[in-house]
Write an enzyme that holds these catalytic residues in place. Structure first.
Site, PDB file in Angstrom:
ATOM      1  N   GLU A  17      -5.168  -5.373  10.486  1.00 34.08           N
ATOM      2  CA  GLU A  17      -4.156  -4.361  10.769  1.00 34.08           C
ATOM      3  C   GLU A  17      -4.389  -3.773  12.156  1.00 34.08           C
ATOM      4  OE1 GLU A  17      -4.480  -1.275   7.804  1.00 34.08           O
ATOM      5  OE2 GLU A  17      -6.541  -0.864   8.326  1.00 34.08           O
ATOM      6  N   GLY A  37       2.777   2.308  11.214  1.00 35.63           N
ATOM      7  CA  GLY A  37       3.583   3.515  11.151  1.00 35.63           C
ATOM      8  C   GLY A  37       4.173   3.940  12.480  1.00 35.63           C
ATOM      9  N   HIS A  46      -9.501   0.691   5.057  1.00 32.71           N
ATOM     10  CA  HIS A  46      -8.201   0.862   5.705  1.00 32.71           C
ATOM     11  C   HIS A  46      -8.343   1.782   6.907  1.00 32.71           C
ATOM     12  CE1 HIS A  46      -4.038   2.128   6.346  1.00 32.71           C
ATOM     13  NE2 HIS A  46      -3.693   1.017   5.726  1.00 32.71           N
ATOM     14  N   SER A  62       3.170  -3.296  10.327  1.00 31.42           N
ATOM     15  CA  SER A  62       4.623  -3.076  10.342  1.00 31.42           C
ATOM     16  C   SER A  62       5.425  -4.349  10.059  1.00 31.42           C
ATOM     17  CB  SER A  62       5.065  -2.456  11.679  1.00 31.42           C
ATOM     18  OG  SER A  62       4.514  -1.177  11.842  1.00 31.42           O
ATOM     19  N   GLU A  65      -6.746   4.216   8.003  1.00 26.50           N
ATOM     20  CA  GLU A  65      -6.606   5.651   7.747  1.00 26.50           C
ATOM     21  C   GLU A  65      -7.856   6.226   7.096  1.00 26.50           C
ATOM     22  OE1 GLU A  65      -1.840   4.993   7.414  1.00 26.50           O
ATOM     23  OE2 GLU A  65      -3.001   5.287   5.575  1.00 26.50           O
ATOM     24  N   LYS A 115       0.043   4.324  -0.190  1.00 24.11           N
ATOM     25  CA  LYS A 115      -0.570   5.482   0.466  1.00 24.11           C
ATOM     26  C   LYS A 115      -0.341   6.731  -0.406  1.00 24.11           C
ATOM     27  CE  LYS A 115      -0.120   3.098   4.845  1.00 24.11           C
ATOM     28  NZ  LYS A 115       0.025   3.209   6.304  1.00 24.11           N
ATOM     29  N   ASN A 163       0.863  -1.183   0.000  1.00 24.10           N
ATOM     30  CA  ASN A 163       0.000   0.000   0.000  1.00 24.10           C
ATOM     31  C   ASN A 163       0.898   1.232   0.000  1.00 24.10           C
ATOM     32  OD1 ASN A 163      -1.900   2.005   0.390  1.00 24.10           O
ATOM     33  ND2 ASN A 163      -2.337   1.441   2.513  1.00 24.10           N
TER      34      ASN A 163
END
Length: 252
Positions: A168, A174, A96, A214, A98, A11, A9
């Protein structure tokens, strides 16, 4: 056999020249090396057509980072499933963390997107997972169960087998934090068990579940060796072919 997948991904990263260079590097790597998993990327939507041109023989799967829950209409800035299907994109990430955090997405909208993707012949990569607060409160199993049921359990058995799930843990995206392989395996087995309760073990055993927290070159092999982890949804490490290729080799 469940499909084994390493998906990148990207992003909101890479200008057009950088994106093209990375795609060409990935194609070279894929052509020169035997991989024991499927390799997918989800670049920014601006680069989807370029990706399909570069990977014209489908050496690498091309996915959007999101798609609309609506078929068409006055939804400025959105991408429809028909648009993606028309350029032969393979599928889309859906839900996702985010998108949930910054754009208010929820599992009800994810359910609509998953259904629409399947109706258009696209592969939905449905993302779920708990926050740090939920993990600390011991709610992680219940959170993931509710997310999975709300977003996916209106599907038929044949439909859910075509969905890829990406677990996730939001607290490990991140941040440099990573769930231990045992922690990740626990949730993956939990998700598969939830699906088995609804659809039966045979169906559950066909659903690929990826880990999206991660994954790095130095932990990929151990994570991918867990019995219910079928690959990874990779963020930052997907932006360098050196790192991404080493993660792919976690299946070797």
């Amino acid at each position: 056999m469940r499909r084994k997948i390493v998906a990148g991904n990207w992003k909101m990263n890479k200008n057009v020249i950088e994106a093209q260079q990375l795609m060409i590097q990935l194609l070279g790597y894929k052509n020169e090396n035997k991989t024991n998993c499927e390799v997918w990327i989800a670049p920014p939507s601006l680069y989807l057509m370029m990706a399909k041109d570069i990977f014209e023989k489908d050496e690498i799967g091309v996915f959007s980072q999101d798609m609309s829950e609506f078929e068409s209409g006055a939804y400025t800035g959105e991408l429809s499933a028909d648009m993606l299907e028309s350029i032969n994109v393979n599928g889309s990430l859906i839900g996702h963390s985010e998108r949930r955090q910054y754009h208010g997405e929820n599992d009800e909208s994810c359910n609509k997107k998953v259904k629409l993707a399947l109706d258009k012949g696209l592969i939905p990569v449905y993302c779920n997972g708990e926050t740090l607060e939920q993990r600390k409160a011991g709610q992680h199993l219940d959170v993931v169960k509710t997310q999975t049921e709300t977003a996916l359990f209106t599907l038929s058995a044949d439909e859910i087998k075509r969905v890829v799930i990406a677990y996730e843990p939001v607290w490990a995206i991140g941040t440099g934090e990573t769930a231990s392989p045992e922690q990740a395996q626990q949730i993956h087995a939990h998700i598969r068990g939830i699906i088995a309760e609804k659809y039966g073990q045979e169906v559950a055993d066909e659903v690929s579940i990826l880990y999206g927290g991660s994954v790095k070159p130095d932990n990929a092999k151990e994570i991918f060796s867990q019995p219910d982890i079928d690959g990874g949804l990779i963020g930052g490490a997907a932006l360098k072919v050196e790192d991404f290729s080493k993660i792919i080799e976690g299946f070797n």
